[in-house]
Design a protein around this motif. Structure first.
Motif, PDB file in Angstrom:
ATOM      1  N   VAL A  50       0.840  -1.209   0.000  1.00  0.00           N
ATOM      2  CA  VAL A  50       0.000   0.000   0.000  1.00  0.00           C
ATOM      3  C   VAL A  50       0.873   1.256   0.000  1.00  0.00           C
ATOM      4  CG1 VAL A  50      -1.624   1.346   1.418  1.00  0.00           C
ATOM      5  CG2 VAL A  50      -2.031  -1.089   1.014  1.00  0.00           C
ATOM      6  N   ASN A  51       1.951   1.244   0.793  1.00  0.00           N
ATOM      7  CA  ASN A  51       2.875   2.396   0.819  1.00  0.00           C
ATOM      8  C   ASN A  51       3.535   2.608  -0.537  1.00  0.00           C
ATOM      9  OD1 ASN A  51       2.444   3.294   3.440  1.00  0.00           O
ATOM     10  ND2 ASN A  51       4.009   1.942   4.296  1.00  0.00           N
ATOM     11  N   LEU A  52       3.937   1.527  -1.172  1.00  0.00           N
ATOM     12  CA  LEU A  52       4.553   1.655  -2.496  1.00  0.00           C
ATOM     13  C   LEU A  52       3.557   2.175  -3.518  1.00  0.00           C
ATOM     14  CD1 LEU A  52       6.744  -1.577  -2.538  1.00  0.00           C
ATOM     15  CD2 LEU A  52       7.566   0.790  -2.597  1.00  0.00           C
ATOM     16  N   LYS A  53       2.320   1.739  -3.423  1.00  0.00           N
ATOM     17  CA  LYS A  53       1.276   2.228  -4.331  1.00  0.00           C
ATOM     18  C   LYS A  53       1.066   3.736  -4.126  1.00  0.00           C
ATOM     19  CE  LYS A  53      -2.171   1.871  -7.236  1.00  0.00           C
ATOM     20  NZ  LYS A  53      -1.940   1.727  -8.661  1.00  0.00           N
ATOM     21  N   ARG A  54       1.073   4.164  -2.861  1.00  0.00           N
ATOM     22  CA  ARG A  54       0.913   5.596  -2.554  1.00  0.00           C
ATOM     23  C   ARG A  54       2.084   6.399  -3.109  1.00  0.00           C
ATOM     24  NH1 ARG A  54       3.258   8.280   1.126  1.00  0.00           N
ATOM     25  NH2 ARG A  54       3.817   6.486   2.387  1.00  0.00           N
ATOM     26  N   ILE A  55       3.298   5.908  -2.913  1.00  0.00           N
ATOM     27  CA  ILE A  55       4.496   6.584  -3.439  1.00  0.00           C
ATOM     28  C   ILE A  55       4.447   6.651  -4.956  1.00  0.00           C
ATOM     29  CG2 ILE A  55       7.005   6.378  -3.693  1.00  0.00           C
ATOM     30  CD1 ILE A  55       6.991   5.159  -0.806  1.00  0.00           C
ATOM     31  N   GLN A  56       4.042   5.543  -5.586  1.00  0.00           N
ATOM     32  CA  GLN A  56       3.927   5.513  -7.047  1.00  0.00           C
ATOM     33  C   GLN A  56       2.933   6.565  -7.519  1.00  0.00           C
ATOM     34  OE1 GLN A  56       3.920   1.742  -9.485  1.00  0.00           O
ATOM     35  NE2 GLN A  56       1.760   2.259  -9.626  1.00  0.00           N
ATOM     36  N   GLY A  57       1.810   6.696  -6.828  1.00  0.00           N
ATOM     37  CA  GLY A  57       0.808   7.694  -7.191  1.00  0.00           C
ATOM     38  C   GLY A  57       1.322   9.111  -7.033  1.00  0.00           C
ATOM     39  N   ASN A  58       2.045   9.362  -5.923  1.00  0.00           N
ATOM     40  CA  ASN A  58       2.617  10.696  -5.698  1.00  0.00           C
ATOM     41  C   ASN A  58       3.628  11.055  -6.779  1.00  0.00           C
ATOM     42  OD1 ASN A  58       1.088  11.003  -3.375  1.00  0.00           O
ATOM     43  ND2 ASN A  58       2.747  10.446  -1.990  1.00  0.00           N
ATOM     44  N   LEU A  59       4.451  10.095  -7.156  1.00  0.00           N
ATOM     45  CA  LEU A  59       5.437  10.342  -8.212  1.00  0.00           C
ATOM     46  C   LEU A  59       4.763  10.575  -9.559  1.00  0.00           C
ATOM     47  CD1 LEU A  59       8.190   7.760  -7.209  1.00  0.00           C
ATOM     48  CD2 LEU A  59       8.335  10.253  -7.043  1.00  0.00           C
ATOM     49  N   ALA A  60       3.689   9.838  -9.813  1.00  0.00           N
ATOM     50  CA  ALA A  60       2.970   9.978 -11.086  1.00  0.00           C
ATOM     51  C   ALA A  60       2.404  11.386 -11.254  1.00  0.00           C
ATOM     52  CB  ALA A  60       1.856   8.944 -11.180  1.00  0.00           C
ATOM     53  N   THR A  61       1.985  12.002 -10.144  1.00  0.00           N
ATOM     54  CA  THR A  61       1.458  13.379 -10.246  1.00  0.00           C
ATOM     55  C   THR A  61       2.551  14.360 -10.632  1.00  0.00           C
ATOM     56  OG1 THR A  61       1.816  13.878  -7.888  1.00  0.00           O
ATOM     57  CG2 THR A  61      -0.333  12.927  -8.507  1.00  0.00           C
ATOM     58  N   LYS A  62       3.801  13.963 -10.459  1.00  0.00           N
ATOM     59  CA  LYS A  62       4.946  14.809 -10.839  1.00  0.00           C
ATOM     60  C   LYS A  62       5.540  14.384 -12.179  1.00  0.00           C
ATOM     61  CE  LYS A  62       6.351  15.728  -6.048  1.00  0.00           C
ATOM     62  NZ  LYS A  62       5.178  15.848  -5.385  1.00  0.00           N
ATOM     63  N   GLY A  63       4.856  13.441 -12.842  1.00  0.00           N
ATOM     64  CA  GLY A  63       5.317  12.986 -14.141  1.00  0.00           C
ATOM     65  C   GLY A  63       6.425  11.941 -14.076  1.00  0.00           C
ATOM     66  N   LEU A  64       6.621  11.334 -12.904  1.00  0.00           N
ATOM     67  CA  LEU A  64       7.671  10.328 -12.735  1.00  0.00           C
ATOM     68  C   LEU A  64       7.063   8.932 -12.691  1.00  0.00           C
ATOM     69  CD1 LEU A  64       9.724  12.205 -10.011  1.00  0.00           C
ATOM     70  CD2 LEU A  64      10.252  12.040 -12.447  1.00  0.00           C
ATOM     71  N   HIS A  65       7.823   7.955 -13.160  1.00  0.00           N
ATOM     72  CA  HIS A  65       7.365   6.564 -13.255  1.00  0.00           C
ATOM     73  C   HIS A  65       8.197   5.706 -12.298  1.00  0.00           C
ATOM     74  CE1 HIS A  65       5.555   3.118 -15.287  1.00  0.00           C
ATOM     75  NE2 HIS A  65       6.764   2.582 -15.360  1.00  0.00           N
ATOM     76  N   LEU A  66       7.551   5.143 -11.278  1.00  0.00           N
ATOM     77  CA  LEU A  66       8.231   4.281 -10.307  1.00  0.00           C
ATOM     78  C   LEU A  66       8.233   2.837 -10.790  1.00  0.00           C
ATOM     79  CD1 LEU A  66       9.429   3.840  -7.374  1.00  0.00           C
ATOM     80  CD2 LEU A  66       7.083   3.271  -6.716  1.00  0.00           C
ATOM     81  N   VAL A  67       9.383   2.184 -10.690  1.00  0.00           N
ATOM     82  CA  VAL A  67       9.484   0.746 -10.932  1.00  0.00           C
ATOM     83  C   VAL A  67      10.209   0.153  -9.730  1.00  0.00           C
ATOM     84  CG1 VAL A  67      10.396  -1.086 -12.396  1.00  0.00           C
ATOM     85  CG2 VAL A  67       9.571   1.030 -13.435  1.00  0.00           C
ATOM     86  N   VAL A  68       9.543  -0.745  -9.024  1.00  0.00           N
ATOM     87  CA  VAL A  68      10.123  -1.377  -7.840  1.00  0.00           C
ATOM     88  C   VAL A  68      10.933  -2.581  -8.295  1.00  0.00           C
ATOM     89  CG1 VAL A  68       9.616  -2.565  -5.672  1.00  0.00           C
ATOM     90  CG2 VAL A  68       8.243  -0.588  -6.372  1.00  0.00           C
ATOM     91  N   ILE A  69      12.177  -2.623  -7.840  1.00  0.00           N
ATOM     92  CA  ILE A  69      13.057  -3.739  -8.170  1.00  0.00           C
ATOM     93  C   ILE A  69      13.467  -4.400  -6.865  1.00  0.00           C
ATOM     94  CG2 ILE A  69      15.229  -4.440  -9.244  1.00  0.00           C
ATOM     95  CD1 ILE A  69      14.953  -1.836 -10.944  1.00  0.00           C
ATOM     96  N   VAL A  70      12.945  -5.595  -6.625  1.00  0.00           N
ATOM     97  CA  VAL A  70      13.302  -6.371  -5.445  1.00  0.00           C
ATOM     98  C   VAL A  70      14.397  -7.337  -5.884  1.00  0.00           C
ATOM     99  CG1 VAL A  70      12.497  -7.956  -3.657  1.00  0.00           C
ATOM    100  CG2 VAL A  70      10.950  -6.184  -4.551  1.00  0.00           C
ATOM    101  N   VAL A  71      15.609  -7.110  -5.391  1.00  0.00           N
ATOM    102  CA  VAL A  71      16.727  -7.989  -5.746  1.00  0.00           C
ATOM    103  C   VAL A  71      16.681  -9.185  -4.806  1.00  0.00           C
ATOM    104  CG1 VAL A  71      19.218  -8.196  -6.006  1.00  0.00           C
ATOM    105  CG2 VAL A  71      18.092  -6.017  -6.510  1.00  0.00           C
TER     106      VAL A  71
END
Length: 168
Positions: A71-92
């Motif tokens: 849920v936190n990652l989804k919220r962060i992704q949404g916040n970044l999207a409003t700034k025109g940024l695209h989040l991609v989570v990479i779990v190594v």
């Protein structure tokens, strides 16, 4: 000649010699377990896997904690999207999760919960490196460093290739 290093090293070497190679040894937070093959690493102890003991506790992550993180990652992704940024989570994936199928005493399980489907279901952009690395481990010598928990140069190249395929 550091006694703080030499004594534990000698103790572990003695324990391995007495017990044979079919044991899992935990010393100072590091696991040393036998593998079913000696073809995964290039070092002289290529039939053993070193990884952190804490990697064994990841299967105990609660569903509630995992969902809170998603849920936190989804919220962060949404916040970044409003700034025109695209989040991609990479779990190594950790070393023990990638090589788990080759462990003599732990032939099943993934090492940590498979969070990729939960991320995908929640709409969080992510790259599933676990299954990719598990497939690559059998034919890539030293995907991870033999005496360390970090990826090798080859491992980083494979990760970069997979991430590039997913985001471009």
């Amino acid at each position: 000649m550091d006694a703080a290093y030499l004594i534990p090293t000698a103790t572990n070497a003695t324990r391995m010699a007495w017990a044979g190679d079919n044991i899992s040894i935990s010393s100072g937070g590091v696991m040393n377990v036998p593998l079913v093959t000696g073809k995964l690493f290039s070092d002289r102890k290529s039939n053993r896997l070193l990884y952190y003991e804490e990697d064994e506790t990841k299967l105990a992550w609660s569903r509630k904690d995992i969902m809170a993180a998603v849920v936190n990652l989804k919220r962060i992704q949404g916040n970044l999207a409003t700034k025109g940024l695209h989040l991609v989570v990479i779990v190594v994936p950790d070393k023990s999760s990638v090589y788990r199928m080759y462990m003599a005493n732990k032939a099943s399980g993934t090492g940590y919960p498979n969070v990729f489907e939960q991320l995908k279901t929640a709409g969080v952009n992510n790259v599933n490196l676990l299954s990719y690395f598990q497939q690559a481990a059998g034919n890539t010598v030293d995907l991870y460093l033999p005496n360390d928990t970090h990826l090798s140069i080859q491992g980083y190249k494979l990760m970069a290739s997979k991430v590039a395929d997913e985001i471009f």
